[in-house]
Write an enzyme that holds these catalytic residues in place. Structure first.
Site, short mmCIF file in Angstrom:
data_model
loop_
_atom_site.label_atom_id
_atom_site.label_comp_id
_atom_site.label_asym_id
_atom_site.label_seq_id
_atom_site.Cartn_x
_atom_site.Cartn_y
_atom_site.Cartn_z
N ARG A 268 24.92 105.74 41.50
CA ARG A 268 24.27 106.98 41.08
C ARG A 268 23.03 107.36 41.86
NH1 ARG A 268 26.57 104.49 36.74
NH2 ARG A 268 27.98 105.77 35.48
N CYS B 16 58.85 94.33 40.39
CA CYS B 16 59.64 95.06 39.39
C CYS B 16 59.57 96.57 39.60
CB CYS B 16 59.20 94.69 37.98
SG CYS B 16 57.63 95.43 37.45
N HIS C 287 33.04 93.03 34.67
CA HIS C 287 33.78 94.24 35.01
C HIS C 287 35.01 93.93 35.86
CE1 HIS C 287 30.11 97.09 34.27
NE2 HIS C 287 30.65 96.64 33.16
N SER D 109 20.51 99.05 36.50
CA SER D 109 19.76 100.07 35.76
C SER D 109 19.66 99.72 34.28
CB SER D 109 20.44 101.44 35.91
OG SER D 109 21.73 101.41 35.31
N CYS E 18 54.64 96.27 42.19
CA CYS E 18 55.12 94.95 41.80
C CYS E 18 56.57 94.78 42.27
CB CYS E 18 55.03 94.83 40.28
SG CYS E 18 55.64 93.28 39.60
N CYS F 1 50.43 93.73 37.42
CA CYS F 1 51.43 94.66 36.88
C CYS F 1 51.30 94.63 35.36
CB CYS F 1 52.83 94.23 37.31
SG CYS F 1 54.14 95.25 36.58
#
Length: 253
Positions: free
Chosen positions: A41, A161, A125, A200, A159, A133
């Site tokens: 940001r 699949c 995160h 932040s 993937c 998949c």
């Protein structure tokens, strides 16, 4: 001036670390900026300055248009490919090896703490290290994901699949991984000092970690450029160059 340090603040932080039985670091995008990775940001350079994160980094965007999603993430993965840890990452490794630092909790997905050698790492995160998949549960390492993206005519890594892969990062609209958040909360509660670097401290629920530490009787120290909601209660706040500041702290111990 880049490289200058707040000597009084450095001594105060070094004193806190020397006296603490448990120190935990919480890192955000600012620690990786010296490695050439923009934060999100900052006006003019932030990642979300030119794109709407709801269009390229939301779970619904991945479901709705994986081609558009992977056009953005493919470029992001490529931009992170050759990035290396900087002195701030290495300073935390030195603190960990010296028995000062218990663990690093990071909001970053860039793998730089891992590359630097941090052993006790909580990636709240997620990480770009692999993609999965959601249909069959198969997981692929980053190099394989890149190869599959390059081989697909629409630029979507798939993937075996045939379903589109999703990077193992937390997108907007997704919950943070329960195990990682439980570990982060436990570390914050045990910390005598929570050392917040390059964050932040505005993105929840990670932003509540300083409250957890303070509520358990610990101190909060902040090393980041710009204001945070916790500046008023921080035992020390450093706003200089993050590499120089952390190197000075290590030298002062």
């Amino acid at each position: 001036m880049a490289g200058s340090v707040d000597t009084t603040g450095i001594e105060r932080l070094a004193s806190l670390l020397r006296e603490a039985s448990s120190v935990v670091a919480l890192t955000g995008a600012g620690i990786s900026v010296p490695s050439g990775i923009p934060d999100f940001r900052t006006p003019g350079t932030g990642l979300w300055e030119n794109v709407d994160p709801m269009e390229v980094a939301h779970i619904d965007a991945w479901r709705r248009d994986p081609e558009h999603f992977w056009q953005f993430y493919g470029e992001r993965f490529q931009s992170l490919r050759d990035k290396e840890p900087n002195g701030a990452h290495r300073a935390l490794v030195e603190l960990e090896r010296g028995g000062v630092l218990d663990a690093v909790v990071t909001q970053n997905i860039d793998m730089l703490h891992r590359k630097a050698g941090t052993r006790e790492l909580v990636e709240v995160h997620g990480t770009i290290e692999h993609s999965s998949c959601l249909a069959c549960g198969a997981t692929y390492p980053l190099d394989e994901v890149r190869a599959r993206q390059a081989a697909d005519e629409r630029g979507v890594p798939r993937c075996d699949c045939s379903r589109p892969l999703k990077p193992d990062v937390v997108l907007f609209g997704e919950f943070l991984p329960e195990g990682a958040m439980e570990r982060a909360g436990a570390l914050a509660a045990q910390a005598d000092v929570l050392l917040c670097i390059g964050s932040s401290l505005e993105v929840w629920p990670v932003a509540q970690m300083p409250d957890v530490t303070r509520g358990a009787g610990g101190e909060v120290a902040i090393v980041t450029t710009g204001p945070t909601p916790y500046d008023g209660i921080a035992a020390v706040k450093l706003e200089g160059d993050v590499v120089a500041e952390l190197a000075a702290v290590v030298a002062a111990l």
